[in-house]
Design a protein around this motif. Structure first.
Motif, PDB file in Angstrom:
ATOM      1  N   ALA A  95       0.834  -1.199   0.000  1.00 51.64           N
ATOM      2  CA  ALA A  95       0.000   0.000   0.000  1.00 51.64           C
ATOM      3  C   ALA A  95       0.872   1.253   0.000  1.00 51.64           C
ATOM      4  CB  ALA A  95      -0.917   0.011   1.216  1.00 51.64           C
ATOM      5  N   PRO A  96       0.557   2.230  -0.827  1.00 56.40           N
ATOM      6  CA  PRO A  96       1.307   3.488  -0.795  1.00 56.40           C
ATOM      7  C   PRO A  96       1.001   4.278   0.468  1.00 56.40           C
ATOM      8  CG  PRO A  96      -0.573   3.677  -2.268  1.00 56.40           C
ATOM      9  CD  PRO A  96      -0.521   2.237  -1.843  1.00 56.40           C
ATOM     10  N   VAL A  97       1.927   5.097   0.891  1.00 55.14           N
ATOM     11  CA  VAL A  97       1.723   5.928   2.082  1.00 55.14           C
ATOM     12  C   VAL A  97       0.756   7.051   1.734  1.00 55.14           C
ATOM     13  CG1 VAL A  97       2.835   7.456   3.753  1.00 55.14           C
ATOM     14  CG2 VAL A  97       4.000   5.373   2.989  1.00 55.14           C
ATOM     15  N   PHE A  98      -0.211   7.264   2.602  1.00 52.00           N
ATOM     16  CA  PHE A  98      -1.174   8.335   2.362  1.00 52.00           C
ATOM     17  C   PHE A  98      -0.480   9.695   2.404  1.00 52.00           C
ATOM     18  CE2 PHE A  98      -4.224   5.130   4.219  1.00 52.00           C
ATOM     19  CZ  PHE A  98      -4.922   4.922   3.033  1.00 52.00           C
ATOM     20  N   PRO A  99      -0.960  10.648   1.614  1.00 55.37           N
ATOM     21  CA  PRO A  99      -0.334  11.979   1.616  1.00 55.37           C
ATOM     22  C   PRO A  99      -0.532  12.691   2.950  1.00 55.37           C
ATOM     23  CG  PRO A  99      -2.363  12.002   0.324  1.00 55.37           C
ATOM     24  CD  PRO A  99      -2.090  10.570   0.665  1.00 55.37           C
ATOM     25  N   GLN A 103      -7.210  12.411   5.703  1.00 55.81           N
ATOM     26  CA  GLN A 103      -8.141  12.135   6.795  1.00 55.81           C
ATOM     27  C   GLN A 103      -8.506  10.662   6.778  1.00 55.81           C
ATOM     28  OE1 GLN A 103      -9.234  14.325   9.273  1.00 55.81           O
ATOM     29  NE2 GLN A 103     -10.010  12.400  10.147  1.00 55.81           N
ATOM     30  N   TYR A 104      -7.926   9.901   7.702  1.00 50.31           N
ATOM     31  CA  TYR A 104      -8.194   8.464   7.730  1.00 50.31           C
ATOM     32  C   TYR A 104      -9.612   8.217   8.240  1.00 50.31           C
ATOM     33  CZ  TYR A 104      -6.974   3.506   8.003  1.00 50.31           C
ATOM     34  OH  TYR A 104      -6.922   2.145   7.794  1.00 50.31           O
ATOM     35  N   PRO A 105     -10.305   7.202   7.710  1.00 47.18           N
ATOM     36  CA  PRO A 105     -11.678   6.939   8.175  1.00 47.18           C
ATOM     37  C   PRO A 105     -11.714   6.586   9.664  1.00 47.18           C
ATOM     38  CG  PRO A 105     -11.201   5.727   6.145  1.00 47.18           C
ATOM     39  CD  PRO A 105      -9.895   6.285   6.632  1.00 47.18           C
ATOM     40  N   SER A 106     -12.793   6.955  10.306  1.00 48.97           N
ATOM     41  CA  SER A 106     -13.030   6.520  11.681  1.00 48.97           C
ATOM     42  C   SER A 106     -13.392   5.037  11.661  1.00 48.97           C
ATOM     43  CB  SER A 106     -14.165   7.327  12.297  1.00 48.97           C
ATOM     44  OG  SER A 106     -15.392   7.018  11.636  1.00 48.97           O
ATOM     45  N   LEU A 107     -13.397   4.407  12.819  1.00 47.11           N
ATOM     46  CA  LEU A 107     -13.793   2.999  12.869  1.00 47.11           C
ATOM     47  C   LEU A 107     -15.247   2.823  12.439  1.00 47.11           C
ATOM     48  CD1 LEU A 107     -12.079   1.436  16.020  1.00 47.11           C
ATOM     49  CD2 LEU A 107     -11.179   1.854  13.729  1.00 47.11           C
ATOM     50  N   ASP A 108     -16.095   3.799  12.742  1.00 51.03           N
ATOM     51  CA  ASP A 108     -17.483   3.737  12.280  1.00 51.03           C
ATOM     52  C   ASP A 108     -17.537   3.765  10.755  1.00 51.03           C
ATOM     53  OD1 ASP A 108     -17.941   3.884  14.968  1.00 51.03           O
ATOM     54  OD2 ASP A 108     -19.254   5.627  14.891  1.00 51.03           O
ATOM     55  N   GLN A 109     -16.716   4.588  10.141  1.00 46.47           N
ATOM     56  CA  GLN A 109     -16.689   4.668   8.682  1.00 46.47           C
ATOM     57  C   GLN A 109     -16.097   3.401   8.065  1.00 46.47           C
ATOM     58  OE1 GLN A 109     -14.545   8.377   8.425  1.00 46.47           O
ATOM     59  NE2 GLN A 109     -16.429   9.566   8.100  1.00 46.47           N
ATOM     60  N   SER A 222      -7.269   6.282  14.758  1.00 48.69           N
ATOM     61  CA  SER A 222      -8.716   6.059  14.643  1.00 48.69           C
ATOM     62  C   SER A 222      -9.206   5.125  15.735  1.00 48.69           C
ATOM     63  CB  SER A 222      -9.056   5.477  13.267  1.00 48.69           C
ATOM     64  OG  SER A 222      -8.959   6.461  12.265  1.00 48.69           O
ATOM     65  N   TYR A 223      -8.422   4.104  16.029  1.00 51.52           N
ATOM     66  CA  TYR A 223      -8.807   3.176  17.094  1.00 51.52           C
ATOM     67  C   TYR A 223      -8.888   3.904  18.438  1.00 51.52           C
ATOM     68  CZ  TYR A 223      -8.660  -0.671  20.422  1.00 51.52           C
ATOM     69  OH  TYR A 223      -8.936  -1.525  21.468  1.00 51.52           O
ATOM     70  N   ASN A 224      -7.931   4.758  18.706  1.00 50.35           N
ATOM     71  CA  ASN A 224      -7.917   5.467  19.981  1.00 50.35           C
ATOM     72  C   ASN A 224      -8.983   6.553  20.069  1.00 50.35           C
ATOM     73  OD1 ASN A 224      -5.723   4.166  21.436  1.00 50.35           O
ATOM     74  ND2 ASN A 224      -4.360   5.027  19.899  1.00 50.35           N
ATOM     75  N   ASN A 225      -9.573   6.908  18.932  1.00 50.13           N
ATOM     76  CA  ASN A 225     -10.666   7.886  18.911  1.00 50.13           C
ATOM     77  C   ASN A 225     -12.034   7.226  18.741  1.00 50.13           C
ATOM     78  OD1 ASN A 225      -9.585  10.770  18.984  1.00 50.13           O
ATOM     79  ND2 ASN A 225      -8.266   9.871  17.424  1.00 50.13           N
TER      80      ASN A 225
END
Length: 357
Positions: A95-99, A103-109, A222-225
């Motif tokens: 997987a390429p590194v995100f720029p 904004q990484y998805p939340s666990l709900d997303q 995301s996990y910690n949020n």
């Protein structure tokens, strides 16, 4: 859905006598929250759900589940179910590194991406197996799409949002520890980390030298949020399918899993606490977990003729599967087994038992 791609690969694992290599197909599908990759093994079986897995932070589907699904006794199960292994965005191999600023998805997303996967594959129901963050994602999905989830195996689930004390401890740890060390502390017990076994060295190297470590940190954040799942026993917010909760003794998430067990419907929930398994039972005790999973499937009305061997030799092995009805299939079954008798017996449903094996 756009930008679908499909790659055909061959599963890398030692073959059993007379066994042919499994062909795996890796797909990527666009969702409202970005692209997600998943790998499919096997072909769909009539009137049977797919087994769908979701991995923990710091891992991908191979590093999280390969020892379990390559275990010899697991082959009987995988011959009867198609499997879908989901990689959280940016966690798949290569997987390429995100720029910067992504904004990484939340666990709900992340949970809301699963319907896109099932729609693409044309699968109607699943049995989910999740670890840590993946267990949370599958639980959130099951709360919003209960009709599509026939059962859940949740390893190391923490259904609670971080409290202020947790946040303070997390911030202090972040001042003195690297991201990779904090994730290792999430995955494994302090006893395992102190022992620095070959397994710990392997996963420390995997995480510390991961080319997508920046992506892993986003998943970790995301996990910690995460939000509180707000499970309430007897309330509307609960898992309505059979659930098997799994945790190792002395694992970092033991208290959280015990608390989760107290909040779920006892007629639907089985609790498995595994001795000598550390923080990742699917890595350290794949045989015991496979046997328990077979009991779980039998309790749901699948694999009734499956041979049980491993737990019958353990000191204590009793597992209660819940009573529920799906269409014309009765899924009420209680299984218990002891080393003294070595036989299976049926008892009244509706009890959640702790299993140490």
């Amino acid at each position: 859905m756009a930008e679908l791609r499909e790659v055909q690969i061959t599963e890398e694992k030692p073959l059993l006598p007379g066994q042919t290599p499994e062909v795996a197909k890796t797909h990527s599908v666009e969702t409202p929250y970005g692209s997600v990759s998943f790998t499919v093994y096997g072909t769909p079986k009539p009137k049977r759900p797919a087994i769908l897995t979701y991995h923990d932070v710091g891992l991908n589907y191979k590093s999280c589940f390969q020892p379990l699904f390559q275990f010899a006794d697991m082959q009987e199960i995988i011959q009867n179910f198609v499997r879908v292994h989901v990689d959280a965005p940016g966690m798949e191999e290569g997987a390429p590194v995100f720029p910067l600023g992504y904004q990484y998805p939340s666990l709900d997303q992340l949970a809301d991406m699963i319907p896109c996967i099932l729609q693409y594959l044309n699968f109607s129901t699943i049995i989910g197996i999740g670890v840590g963050a993946g267990a949370y994602v599958l639980s959130r999905y099951a709360l919003t799409h209960p009709d599509t989830v026939e059962g859940l195996v949740l390893i190391n689930i923490d259904p609670n949002a971080k409290g202020w004390m947790d946040w303070a401890a997390h911030k202090l740890t972040g001042l003195t520890s690297s991201i990779s060390e904090m994730i290792l502390g999430h995955l494994f017990s302090q006893e395992e980390l102190s022992g620095n076994s070959e397994l710990i060295q392997k996963y420390r190297n995997i995480i510390a030298h991961a080319p997508n470590l920046d992506n892993i940190e986003l998943y970790w954040n995301s996990y910690n949020n995460r939000r509180d799942l707000n499970f309430v026993r007897g309330g509307d917010t609960t898992l309505k399918c059979p659930v098997m909760l799994v945790v190792g003794d002395q694992a970092p998430h033991e208290d959280a899993v015990v608390e989760c067990n107290s909040k779920l419907d006892p007629t639907q929930t089985s609790f498995l606490k595994m001795a000598d398994s550390g923080g990742q039972p699917q890595l350290t005790q794949p045989g015991k977990l496979t046997e328990a999973f077979k009991y779980f499937l039998q309790g749901m009305g699948y694999m009734a003729s499956s041979c049980m061997t491993r737990l019958s030799r353990s000191r204590t092995a009793s597992l209660t599967s819940a009573a529920s009805i799906d269409g014309n299939r009765s899924r009420s079954r209680t299984l218990s087994q002891s080393s003294e008798s070595g036989t299976l017996s049926s008892g009244p449903p509706g009890h959640t038992m702790e299993v140490s094996c």
